[in-house]
Design a protein around this motif. Structure first.
Motif, PDB file in Angstrom:
ATOM      1  N   ARG A 155      -3.937   2.456  -2.164  1.00 46.62           N
ATOM      2  CA  ARG A 155      -5.313   1.953  -2.260  1.00 46.62           C
ATOM      3  C   ARG A 155      -5.431   0.466  -1.941  1.00 46.62           C
ATOM      4  NH1 ARG A 155      -8.976   3.388  -6.906  1.00 46.62           N
ATOM      5  NH2 ARG A 155     -10.420   3.132  -5.161  1.00 46.62           N
ATOM      6  N   THR A 158      -7.869  -1.099   0.735  1.00 43.79           N
ATOM      7  CA  THR A 158      -9.306  -1.260   0.482  1.00 43.79           C
ATOM      8  C   THR A 158      -9.649  -2.674   0.016  1.00 43.79           C
ATOM      9  OG1 THR A 158      -9.314  -0.600  -1.877  1.00 43.79           O
ATOM     10  CG2 THR A 158      -9.411   1.171  -0.216  1.00 43.79           C
ATOM     11  N   ARG A 181     -16.979   0.325   0.133  1.00 47.28           N
ATOM     12  CA  ARG A 181     -17.369   1.715  -0.128  1.00 47.28           C
ATOM     13  C   ARG A 181     -17.553   1.890  -1.635  1.00 47.28           C
ATOM     14  NH1 ARG A 181     -16.973   4.595   4.474  1.00 47.28           N
ATOM     15  NH2 ARG A 181     -15.729   3.643   6.149  1.00 47.28           N
ATOM     16  N   ASP A 184     -15.762   7.306  -3.090  1.00 42.52           N
ATOM     17  CA  ASP A 184     -14.999   8.043  -2.082  1.00 42.52           C
ATOM     18  C   ASP A 184     -15.955   8.838  -1.202  1.00 42.52           C
ATOM     19  OD1 ASP A 184     -12.522   7.207  -3.045  1.00 42.52           O
ATOM     20  OD2 ASP A 184     -12.334   8.917  -4.404  1.00 42.52           O
ATOM     21  N   GLY A 188     -13.755   7.547   4.058  1.00 44.73           N
ATOM     22  CA  GLY A 188     -12.794   6.605   3.509  1.00 44.73           C
ATOM     23  C   GLY A 188     -12.827   6.565   2.001  1.00 44.73           C
ATOM     24  N   GLU A 190     -12.940   4.963  -1.908  1.00 44.66           N
ATOM     25  CA  GLU A 190     -13.707   3.937  -2.610  1.00 44.66           C
ATOM     26  C   GLU A 190     -12.931   2.619  -2.626  1.00 44.66           C
ATOM     27  OE1 GLU A 190     -15.593   4.835  -6.553  1.00 44.66           O
ATOM     28  OE2 GLU A 190     -14.169   3.317  -7.242  1.00 44.66           O
ATOM     29  N   THR A 191     -13.648   1.523  -2.442  1.00 45.56           N
ATOM     30  CA  THR A 191     -13.056   0.200  -2.598  1.00 45.56           C
ATOM     31  C   THR A 191     -12.582   0.037  -4.036  1.00 45.56           C
ATOM     32  OG1 THR A 191     -14.502  -0.734  -0.906  1.00 45.56           O
ATOM     33  CG2 THR A 191     -13.548  -2.282  -2.478  1.00 45.56           C
TER      34      THR A 191
END
Length: 204
Positions: A155, A158, A181, A184, A188, A190-191
């Motif tokens: 992750r 991100t 983002r 999700d 892509g 989620e940040t």
């Protein structure tokens, strides 16, 4: 006096207005931490997406950063733009396509990898979200950064901006793209957002 709790953050109201309006949080030059003609200007830009992968057209983004030497400015009246003083703080509204843009300087490193602190306000959020946009190019600094190294490896991307060329752009330092983002989606993950306990909504 009884104990008083802070009023929860709200996203309803005429807050996210265009520059020049008589109300709202935006103001002329809010996204230009340095003039576009600055010899070391860089553009930090991206798009805000929702959980369906659609752009969020009315998000408001704020950044706070160190200067080129890794020092975070502490200046009275930081919203003022006089073209000479670097305040390290900026704000901008996303356009109808969910895009945002800042003209600034690449932050230096004080402790760990250099980054922009990013705050996101948008419809549907009960309170603002916090994240970081790390400057790419220094893998060793990124690996040693205490926050970035605490994120699962799959992750971390991100939180890392992508360097881009911007032909015709008045930014000698090029551009850094950082898409945000909120959830999700098929397009892509989620940040990664950061938790600051003292900023939580009471009872949340």
């Amino acid at each position: 006096m009884p104990d008083l709790h802070p009023t929860p953050g709200q996203t309803i109201g005429p807050f996210f207005s265009d520059p020049g309006a008589r109300y709202g949080l935006s103001y002329v030059g809010d996204n230009e931490l340095v003039p576009p003609t600055h010899p070391r200007a860089v553009v930090l830009h991206g798009t805000v997406y929702d959980g369906a992968g659609q752009p969020v057209p009315d998000a408001l983004i704020e950044i706070r950063q160190a200067d080129e030497h890794g020092v975070v400015p502490v200046i009275e009246g930081a919203i003022r733009r006089d073209g000479t003083v670097f305040t390290g703080w900026g704000r901008t509204c996303a356009d109808p396509a969910g895009r945002y843009r800042f003209v600034t300087l690449a932050p230096g490193s004080a402790d760990g990898a250099p980054f922009f602190a990013v705050t996101v306000f948008a419809r549907g959020l009960l309170d603002r979200l916090f994240t970081r946009a790390y400057v790419p190019d220094d893998d060793a600094a990124s690996a040693a950064d205490p926050v970035l190294s605490s994120v699962p490896p799959e992750r971390r991307d991100t939180l890392i901006a992508v360097r881009e060329d911007m032909p015709g752009a008045a930014a000698a330092g090029g551009a850094l793209r950082f898409d945000i983002r909120l959830q999700d989606s098929a397009d892509g993950p989620e940040t990664v957002f950061l938790d600051f306990p003292r900023h939580r909504v009471p009872g949340a």
